[in-house]
Scaffold this motif. Structure first.
Motif, mmCIF file in Angstrom:
data_model
loop_
_atom_site.group_PDB
_atom_site.id
_atom_site.type_symbol
_atom_site.label_atom_id
_atom_site.label_comp_id
_atom_site.label_asym_id
_atom_site.label_seq_id
_atom_site.Cartn_x
_atom_site.Cartn_y
_atom_site.Cartn_z
ATOM 1 N N THR A 128 28.339 44.292 -18.774
ATOM 2 C CA THR A 128 29.615 43.968 -18.116
ATOM 3 C C THR A 128 29.831 42.470 -18.052
ATOM 4 N N ASP A 129 28.771 41.724 -17.735
ATOM 5 C CA ASP A 129 28.871 40.269 -17.637
ATOM 6 C C ASP A 129 27.547 39.661 -18.105
ATOM 7 N N PRO A 130 27.516 39.149 -19.341
ATOM 8 C CA PRO A 130 26.271 38.577 -19.877
ATOM 9 C C PRO A 130 25.729 37.419 -19.039
ATOM 10 N N ARG A 131 26.556 36.821 -18.187
ATOM 11 C CA ARG A 131 26.089 35.711 -17.359
ATOM 12 C C ARG A 131 25.038 36.151 -16.348
ATOM 13 N N LEU A 132 24.941 37.450 -16.120
ATOM 14 C CA LEU A 132 23.918 37.969 -15.219
ATOM 15 C C LEU A 132 22.510 37.595 -15.698
ATOM 16 N N LYS A 133 22.380 37.375 -17.021
ATOM 17 C CA LYS A 133 21.080 36.966 -17.567
ATOM 18 C C LYS A 133 20.619 35.624 -17.021
ATOM 19 N N ASP A 134 21.538 34.825 -16.465
ATOM 20 C CA ASP A 134 21.202 33.490 -15.977
ATOM 21 C C ASP A 134 20.924 33.451 -14.478
ATOM 22 N N VAL A 135 20.894 34.611 -13.841
ATOM 23 C CA VAL A 135 20.621 34.654 -12.399
ATOM 24 C C VAL A 135 19.112 34.680 -12.183
#
Length: 408
Positions: A128-135
């Motif tokens: 849904t949101d690839p930015r979750l990989k940066d959390v």
């Protein structure tokens, strides 16, 4: 600022609250308030009377010694129990520094890296949101993970919305909250800014369980609370019938439909207006004010819970820097540099709960807890800290004894 959670409405009848019971309320206090600290005691008594708060506590520490321990009852309702210095209160978001300390302890023991990605640790989908990989764990602890409750709402208070979206019955669990959040985009890029997030701390609690192989509560009690000499603290339950021994009742002018089942029953906001079981890592602990100041000592110097490196990490500046007033959010604490010291503090708020814990310069620490919070039409609750600062700064001589052995 008063806070009203979604779904809460003013109660039709307030007779169930001692603040509105017939007759003039009387204030009784238990515990010890030395004459040198009369100003602190007076601040609490005035604050309680102004706001018609039924149950409250104050504990204060000077240079590692407990110098004041007080319980307060203000009511004309004879069913409200006397409050002892050891009575238990929900502490809401004061739970966050406990959760952050647990993560720091896992890192200290080599179990996890603070730079570890939460999606990898918990197997969260990132489609849904690839930015979750940066959390990372750092970003969750410092509220820079990407969730902003002012934009997409507080997922911990969205039980009915989540149940409807997932096509399931109430109550929902933490896994359901995670499933719902996973289908929604982040509100900002991780690390781009700070936005307070209860959901981020829910994820930290799940990480603690995954990495330790224990329940969240068991790990905290074994690795953090027991070595700190804290024996009473435990996770709270949602219903008044489930209250722990010595736990105070909670009050609010609001009611709502219960989120603990699909009955639609109207309940007092503190007892079913939210699901206490889902709030463990972000706001679920019970404690007395004495427990809180005893716990806070682990951050004063290296000891059996946290070493010097972990304590430094607890108060580290986030990657986005400091706010305009010179403060920042560390790991479960707000932090501000003063001459020769880092002042750290936090408040907590849930329906029926307001709490405050501060570690300040000159070796002074205090905790205050209450069984109701600021709501529409009530006085400002945030003035407590400024009043307490004036009071303790005016103390001429401090007691030399230590009350901690009295409240094991």
């Amino acid at each position: 600022m008063f806070k009203v959670s979604a779904g809460l409405v003013p109660a039709i009848a307030l007779s169930g609250s001692p603040a509105y019971a017939a007759g003039a309320p009387t204030l009784t206090a238990t515990g010890t308030a030395p004459s040198q600290l009369a100003a602190l005691d007076t601040v609490m008594k005035t604050y309680i009377k102004e706001r018609n708060i039924p149950c409250a506590q104050l504990a204060a520490v000077k240079n590692g010694k407990l110098v004041l321990a007080r319980g307060y009852r203000y009511s004309s309702d004879t069913t409200v129990p006397a409050v002892q210095p050891t009575s238990l209160f929900r502490i809401a978001s004061l739970s966050k520094n406990i959760t952050a300390a647990a993560v720091l302890r896992l890192a200290q023991d080599g179990k996890v890296s603070l730079g570890a990605k939460v999606a990898e640790l918990l197997g969260l989908p990132t489609t849904t949101d690839p930015r979750l990989k940066d959390v990372t764990l750092w970003r969750l602890m410092q509220h820079t993970g990407g969730w902003d409750r002012d934009i997409s709402g507080d997922y911990l208070m969205a039980d009915r919305t989540i149940a409807a979206k997932l096509g399931m019955s109430l109550p929902i669990g933490k896994s359901d909250i995670v499933a719902y959040a996973g289908g929604r985009p982040l509100d900002f890029a991780p690390g781009a800014r700070m936005a307070y997030s209860n959901y981020g701390y829910l994820l930290l609690g799940l990480v603690i369980e995954k990495v330790s192989g224990q329940s969240y509560e068991s790990y905290v009690k074994q690795k953090l609370l027991a070595p700190a000499g804290v024996t009473r603290m435990r996770l709270g339950r949602g219903l008044r019938s489930q209250a722990a021994a010595g736990e105070v009742p909670y009050y609010s002018q609001y009611t709502s439909k219960t989120v603990l089942d699909d009955s639609g029953t109207i309940v007092p906001a503190p007892y079913g207006g939210f699901n206490m079981g889902n709030h463990d890592a972000n706001g679920g602990w019970l404690a007395s004010s004495v427990d809180l100041v005893r716990w806070a000592r682990i951050f004063d110097a290296a000891g059996p819970v946290l070493n010097a490196t972990s304590i430094t990490r607890a108060f580290a500046k986030p990657e986005i820097g400091v706010s305009a007033d010179g403060s920042w959010y560390g790991c479960g604490w707000y932090v501000r540099q003063v001459t020769g010291h880092l002042n750290t503090w936090h408040s907590g708020s849930l329906p029926g709960t307001y709490s405050y814990l501060a570690r300040l310069q000159k070796g002074f620490t205090y905790a205050a807890v209450f069984d109701q919070r600021e709501e529409s039409g009530t006085l400002d609750y945030d003035v407590l800290s400024s009043r307490m600062n004036t009071a303790w700064n005016g103390v001429a001589t401090w007691p030399t004894g230590d009350l901690f052995p009295k409240y094991l």
